[in-house]
Motif scaffolding. Structure first.
Motif, PDB file in Angstrom:
ATOM      1  N   LEU A  11     -18.399   3.611  16.298  1.00 43.00           N
ATOM      2  CA  LEU A  11     -18.384   3.606  14.834  1.00 43.00           C
ATOM      3  C   LEU A  11     -19.795   3.690  14.276  1.00 43.00           C
ATOM      4  N   ARG A  12     -20.743   3.016  14.927  1.00 43.67           N
ATOM      5  CA  ARG A  12     -22.157   3.070  14.516  1.00 43.67           C
ATOM      6  C   ARG A  12     -22.666   4.499  14.629  1.00 43.67           C
ATOM      7  N   GLU A  13     -22.379   5.160  15.734  1.00 43.48           N
ATOM      8  CA  GLU A  13     -22.793   6.559  15.927  1.00 43.48           C
ATOM      9  C   GLU A  13     -22.135   7.473  14.903  1.00 43.48           C
ATOM     10  N   PHE A  14     -20.850   7.271  14.652  1.00 46.28           N
ATOM     11  CA  PHE A  14     -20.114   8.067  13.678  1.00 46.28           C
ATOM     12  C   PHE A  14     -20.790   7.980  12.311  1.00 46.28           C
ATOM     13  N   ALA A  15     -21.133   6.758  11.900  1.00 42.39           N
ATOM     14  CA  ALA A  15     -21.799   6.563  10.603  1.00 42.39           C
ATOM     15  C   ALA A  15     -23.189   7.193  10.609  1.00 42.39           C
ATOM     16  N   ALA A  16     -23.930   7.017  11.696  1.00 39.79           N
ATOM     17  CA  ALA A  16     -25.297   7.553  11.771  1.00 39.79           C
ATOM     18  C   ALA A  16     -25.296   9.077  11.718  1.00 39.79           C
ATOM     19  N   GLU A  17     -24.367   9.716  12.406  1.00 41.10           N
ATOM     20  CA  GLU A  17     -24.295  11.179  12.418  1.00 41.10           C
ATOM     21  C   GLU A  17     -24.058  11.746  11.017  1.00 41.10           C
ATOM     22  N   ARG A  18     -23.462  10.962  10.164  1.00 42.14           N
ATOM     23  CA  ARG A  18     -23.137  11.420   8.815  1.00 42.14           C
ATOM     24  C   ARG A  18     -24.066  10.825   7.753  1.00 42.14           C
ATOM     25  N   ASP A  19     -25.072  10.067   8.200  1.00 45.53           N
ATOM     26  CA  ASP A  19     -25.996   9.375   7.304  1.00 45.53           C
ATOM     27  C   ASP A  19     -25.237   8.458   6.347  1.00 45.53           C
ATOM     28  N   TRP A  20     -24.273   7.731   6.885  1.00 52.86           N
ATOM     29  CA  TRP A  20     -23.469   6.825   6.079  1.00 52.86           C
ATOM     30  C   TRP A  20     -23.929   5.383   6.166  1.00 52.86           C
ATOM     31  N   GLU A  21     -24.947   5.087   6.988  1.00 49.27           N
ATOM     32  CA  GLU A  21     -25.388   3.692   7.076  1.00 49.27           C
ATOM     33  C   GLU A  21     -25.765   3.153   5.705  1.00 49.27           C
ATOM     34  N   GLN A  22     -26.309   4.030   4.847  1.00 48.54           N
ATOM     35  CA  GLN A  22     -26.718   3.616   3.507  1.00 48.54           C
ATOM     36  C   GLN A  22     -25.545   3.075   2.694  1.00 48.54           C
ATOM     37  N   PHE A  23     -24.344   3.510   3.017  1.00 52.47           N
ATOM     38  CA  PHE A  23     -23.148   3.050   2.302  1.00 52.47           C
ATOM     39  C   PHE A  23     -22.475   1.871   2.999  1.00 52.47           C
ATOM     40  N   HIS A  24     -22.815   1.665   4.262  1.00 55.30           N
ATOM     41  CA  HIS A  24     -22.146   0.639   5.051  1.00 55.30           C
ATOM     42  C   HIS A  24     -22.825  -0.712   4.913  1.00 55.30           C
ATOM     43  N   THR A  25     -22.918  -1.165   3.664  1.00 55.86           N
ATOM     44  CA  THR A  25     -23.426  -2.504   3.392  1.00 55.86           C
ATOM     45  C   THR A  25     -22.277  -3.494   3.623  1.00 55.86           C
ATOM     46  N   PRO A  26     -22.587  -4.745   3.879  1.00 58.07           N
ATOM     47  CA  PRO A  26     -21.498  -5.714   4.036  1.00 58.07           C
ATOM     48  C   PRO A  26     -20.526  -5.715   2.852  1.00 58.07           C
ATOM     49  N   LYS A  27     -21.049  -5.635   1.633  1.00 63.19           N
ATOM     50  CA  LYS A  27     -20.181  -5.621   0.452  1.00 63.19           C
ATOM     51  C   LYS A  27     -19.234  -4.425   0.472  1.00 63.19           C
ATOM     52  N   ASN A  28     -19.784  -3.244   0.708  1.00 63.97           N
ATOM     53  CA  ASN A  28     -18.951  -2.038   0.701  1.00 63.97           C
ATOM     54  C   ASN A  28     -17.946  -2.049   1.838  1.00 63.97           C
ATOM     55  N   LEU A  29     -18.362  -2.494   3.007  1.00 65.50           N
ATOM     56  CA  LEU A  29     -17.439  -2.543   4.139  1.00 65.50           C
ATOM     57  C   LEU A  29     -16.330  -3.556   3.900  1.00 65.50           C
ATOM     58  N   ALA A  30     -16.672  -4.704   3.308  1.00 68.44           N
ATOM     59  CA  ALA A  30     -15.637  -5.695   3.002  1.00 68.44           C
ATOM     60  C   ALA A  30     -14.655  -5.148   1.970  1.00 68.44           C
ATOM     61  N   MET A  31     -15.171  -4.414   0.990  1.00 65.72           N
ATOM     62  CA  MET A  31     -14.286  -3.816  -0.010  1.00 65.72           C
ATOM     63  C   MET A  31     -13.384  -2.760   0.631  1.00 65.72           C
ATOM     64  N   ALA A  32     -13.935  -1.937   1.509  1.00 66.09           N
ATOM     65  CA  ALA A  32     -13.137  -0.921   2.201  1.00 66.09           C
ATOM     66  C   ALA A  32     -12.080  -1.581   3.084  1.00 66.09           C
ATOM     67  N   LEU A  33     -12.478  -2.656   3.755  1.00 62.12           N
ATOM     68  CA  LEU A  33     -11.531  -3.398   4.589  1.00 62.12           C
ATOM     69  C   LEU A  33     -10.387  -3.941   3.748  1.00 62.12           C
TER      70      LEU A  33
END
Length: 120
Positions: A11-33
């Motif tokens: 999942l870390r690689e998937f996010a990195a390949e798409r430059d999504w780490e910037q969106f994967h903050t704890p707040k955003n991930l908790a909201m997505a969850l």
């Protein structure tokens, strides 16, 4: 995949390949969850208790539930990875706490909440 660590890495690689780490903050991930849990709940919402137990027997409904469980697990794993939380350790800790709070003799067959543990 054979472990939560392997899934977290993928999942870390998937996010990195798409430059999504910037969106994967704890707040955003908790909201997505939370959103994905809502989608899982929606699949079970209007079923009777008996139907919910057998939901996986229906190929279409079962596939939807399985997909939502995959989303929930993926977002939970990603959130834990970003926060540096070992999910297996966290679950083991909660089980140990639950064993202290909910002794079998007192709570067998009961849905009532136990009082919080008192600091020792």
């Amino acid at each position: 995949m054979e472990s939560i660590e392997e899934l977290a890495g993928r999942l870390r690689e998937f996010a990195a390949e798409r430059d999504w780490e910037q969106f994967h903050t704890p707040k955003n991930l908790a909201m997505a969850l939370s959103g994905e849990v809502g989608e899982l709940v929606a699949e079970l919402q209007w079923l009777t208790p008996e139907q919910s137990v057998r939901v996986m027997d229906d190929p279409e409904a079962g596939a939807r539930v399985r997909a939502e469980l995959g989303d929930v697990f993926s977002y939970l794993t990603r959130l834990a990875d970003v926060l540096g939380v070992d999910l297996l350790e966290a679950a083991a800790d909660k089980m140990a706490e639950g064993a202290l709070r909910y002794d079998p003799e007192t709570y067998r067959g009961s849905a009532r909440k136990a009082p919080p543990l008192r600091p020792t």
